[in-house]
Motif scaffolding. Sequence first.
Motif, PDB file in Angstrom:
ATOM      1  N   ILE A  96      -4.649  -4.166  -8.643  1.00  0.00           N
ATOM      2  CA  ILE A  96      -4.254  -2.914  -8.147  1.00  0.00           C
ATOM      3  C   ILE A  96      -5.373  -1.920  -8.156  1.00  0.00           C
ATOM      4  O   ILE A  96      -6.266  -1.758  -9.362  1.00  0.00           O
ATOM      5  CB  ILE A  96      -2.999  -2.243  -9.251  1.00  0.00           C
TER       6      ILE A  96
ATOM      7  N   ARG B  62      -1.961  -2.902  -3.718  1.00  0.00           N
ATOM      8  CA  ARG B  62      -1.671  -4.149  -4.747  1.00  0.00           C
ATOM      9  C   ARG B  62      -2.200  -5.188  -3.726  1.00  0.00           C
ATOM     10  O   ARG B  62      -2.267  -5.469  -2.768  1.00  0.00           O
ATOM     11  CB  ARG B  62      -0.214  -4.139  -4.994  1.00  0.00           C
TER      12      ARG B  62
ATOM     13  N   ARG C 169       0.333   5.472   0.254  1.00  0.00           N
ATOM     14  CA  ARG C 169      -0.285   6.625   0.206  1.00  0.00           C
ATOM     15  C   ARG C 169       0.284   7.821   0.368  1.00  0.00           C
ATOM     16  O   ARG C 169       1.389   7.894   1.411  1.00  0.00           O
ATOM     17  CB  ARG C 169      -1.435   6.316   1.119  1.00  0.00           C
TER      18      ARG C 169
ATOM     19  N   THR D  41      -9.347   4.175   2.644  1.00  0.00           N
ATOM     20  CA  THR D  41      -7.969   4.027   2.028  1.00  0.00           C
ATOM     21  C   THR D  41      -6.821   4.110   3.365  1.00  0.00           C
ATOM     22  O   THR D  41      -5.917   3.416   3.135  1.00  0.00           O
ATOM     23  CB  THR D  41      -7.761   5.308   1.153  1.00  0.00           C
TER      24      THR D  41
ATOM     25  N   THR E 284       0.807  -1.001   0.032  1.00  0.00           N
ATOM     26  CA  THR E 284      -0.151  -0.016  -0.078  1.00  0.00           C
ATOM     27  C   THR E 284       0.885   1.211  -0.155  1.00  0.00           C
ATOM     28  O   THR E 284       1.856   1.330   0.900  1.00  0.00           O
ATOM     29  CB  THR E 284      -0.909   0.024   1.066  1.00  0.00           C
TER      30      THR E 284
ATOM     31  N   ARG F  64      -8.948  -3.241 -17.307  1.00  0.00           N
ATOM     32  CA  ARG F  64      -9.698  -2.249 -16.301  1.00  0.00           C
ATOM     33  C   ARG F  64     -11.102  -2.993 -15.619  1.00  0.00           C
ATOM     34  O   ARG F  64     -11.988  -3.258 -16.596  1.00  0.00           O
ATOM     35  CB  ARG F  64      -9.980  -1.092 -17.034  1.00  0.00           C
TER      36      ARG F  64
ATOM     37  N   GLN G  78      -7.782   8.910  -4.956  1.00  0.00           N
ATOM     38  CA  GLN G  78      -7.697   9.792  -4.618  1.00  0.00           C
ATOM     39  C   GLN G  78      -8.541  10.428  -3.516  1.00  0.00           C
ATOM     40  O   GLN G  78      -9.773  10.678  -3.977  1.00  0.00           O
ATOM     41  CB  GLN G  78      -7.732  10.885  -5.831  1.00  0.00           C
TER      42      GLN G  78
ATOM     43  N   TYR H 222     -11.744   5.620  -4.234  1.00  0.00           N
ATOM     44  CA  TYR H 222     -11.104   4.417  -4.946  1.00  0.00           C
ATOM     45  C   TYR H 222     -11.587   4.981  -6.224  1.00  0.00           C
ATOM     46  O   TYR H 222     -12.799   5.171  -6.481  1.00  0.00           O
ATOM     47  CB  TYR H 222     -11.696   3.082  -4.536  1.00  0.00           C
TER      48      TYR H 222
ATOM     49  N   ARG I 220      -3.587  10.416  -1.829  1.00  0.00           N
ATOM     50  CA  ARG I 220      -3.638   9.794  -3.094  1.00  0.00           C
ATOM     51  C   ARG I 220      -2.559   8.519  -2.901  1.00  0.00           C
ATOM     52  O   ARG I 220      -1.873   8.257  -2.049  1.00  0.00           O
ATOM     53  CB  ARG I 220      -2.598  10.676  -4.210  1.00  0.00           C
ATOM     54  N   GLY I 221      -2.700   7.566  -3.860  1.00  0.00           N
ATOM     55  CA  GLY I 221      -1.908   6.303  -3.714  1.00  0.00           C
ATOM     56  C   GLY I 221      -2.690   5.196  -4.355  1.00  0.00           C
ATOM     57  O   GLY I 221      -3.571   5.378  -5.425  1.00  0.00           O
ATOM     58  N   ARG I 222      -2.207   3.983  -4.151  1.00  0.00           N
ATOM     59  CA  ARG I 222      -2.686   2.791  -4.659  1.00  0.00           C
ATOM     60  C   ARG I 222      -2.409   1.492  -3.744  1.00  0.00           C
ATOM     61  O   ARG I 222      -1.552   1.566  -3.024  1.00  0.00           O
ATOM     62  CB  ARG I 222      -2.189   2.449  -6.242  1.00  0.00           C
TER      63      ARG I 222
ATOM     64  N   SER J  89      -6.474   2.180  -7.445  1.00  0.00           N
ATOM     65  CA  SER J  89      -5.725   3.574  -7.333  1.00  0.00           C
ATOM     66  C   SER J  89      -6.797   4.448  -6.686  1.00  0.00           C
ATOM     67  O   SER J  89      -7.917   4.173  -6.968  1.00  0.00           O
ATOM     68  CB  SER J  89      -5.396   4.100  -8.710  1.00  0.00           C
TER      69      SER J  89
END
Length: 344
Positions: free
Chosen positions: A258, A248, A236, A295, A234, A274, A262, A265, A244-246, A260
């Motif tokens: 994955i 896995r 962030r 998040t 993770t 996708r 902001q 989700y 923000r981040g993502r 992503s």
Amino acid sequence: MGAAVLSAGGGSFPYLEYLGTRELFEKRAPVTLVAPESLPDDARVALVAMVGAPLPLFERFADPAHFTRPVHVLERHLGTRFDAVMGYEIGSMNSLIPVMVAASTELPLVDADTLGRSFPEVQTSAFAIAGLDMAPIAVCDVRANDLIIARAASGRWVEQLLRPLASACGSVIAICGAHSGLEIKQHAYHGTYSRALRIGSAILKAQVEHRDPIASLLRAERGSALASGKIIDTERHVTEGFVRGRVRILCAGAQEAIVSFQNEYLLAETGARRLAMVPDLIALFDSERGDPLGTEALRYGQHVTVVRLPPMAQHLTAKALAVVGPRAFGFDFDYQSSGDEVHP
């Protein structure tokens, strides 16, 4: 619980705000929830919210007095009193903050909001999409700073003005705008508190009865499970007032998903495929208990399930997709649905 799902990860379960609301209810009369259709056209409705990043609210309690203050600041500026309270968005703490304000002011709470879920930016509001004048807006921080945005060229300009204010004030500001009963009846998303109650009831009932809460949610909301597995990484960071981040997720067969984000989700993908994208409502759940995860709650080793709920029909117009679609959040592709259904 329902508002945690509708937060799409932007704060998730607002436990501290829940405790604060319960404490407030011990001292105040119950809040009356009213249908937007019952509002007179000329009713003055205070729209309230927290703007910033949800993470700092884990470091301090949401103070009802702080979020009520901009209501009184705007009343003094306008020279009038409000008739009701409404939230800008139904997700996470921004669903309970209007309840706190309604209890503190002893005003009814309108069963509606302007987003239908959580989004990270002001211009995603149905009022901004419709081209309504969103000013004046009162802004208050946790100290003694009160400001009025008297005029704003557009909803996007409201966002561009509020975001640096949020960053300067520790990523948490309380805001209040003013709209008429007619504007709410014409442009707000109706029944969103009722929807949150339905979602939350389905999950909580399944937990009590030892049934699968995620399956119960998917039956109630016509959604789909996209991936399930263990979080292996993770990342962030807080920038410009956003988290923000993502994340896995290692799934069966060594496949990796994955997601992503902001604040909320935004995109779920595996390999080159996708699985879901904004304005689909993407949510992550604890696979064992079925609790929605924000998040800020994602941790290495958690077993999670990624869920997609259908977007609202109003979010799929060309005008709406310009501000709630993938390109609005920096992705270089247009929205493509992974399902034919939409939420009515």
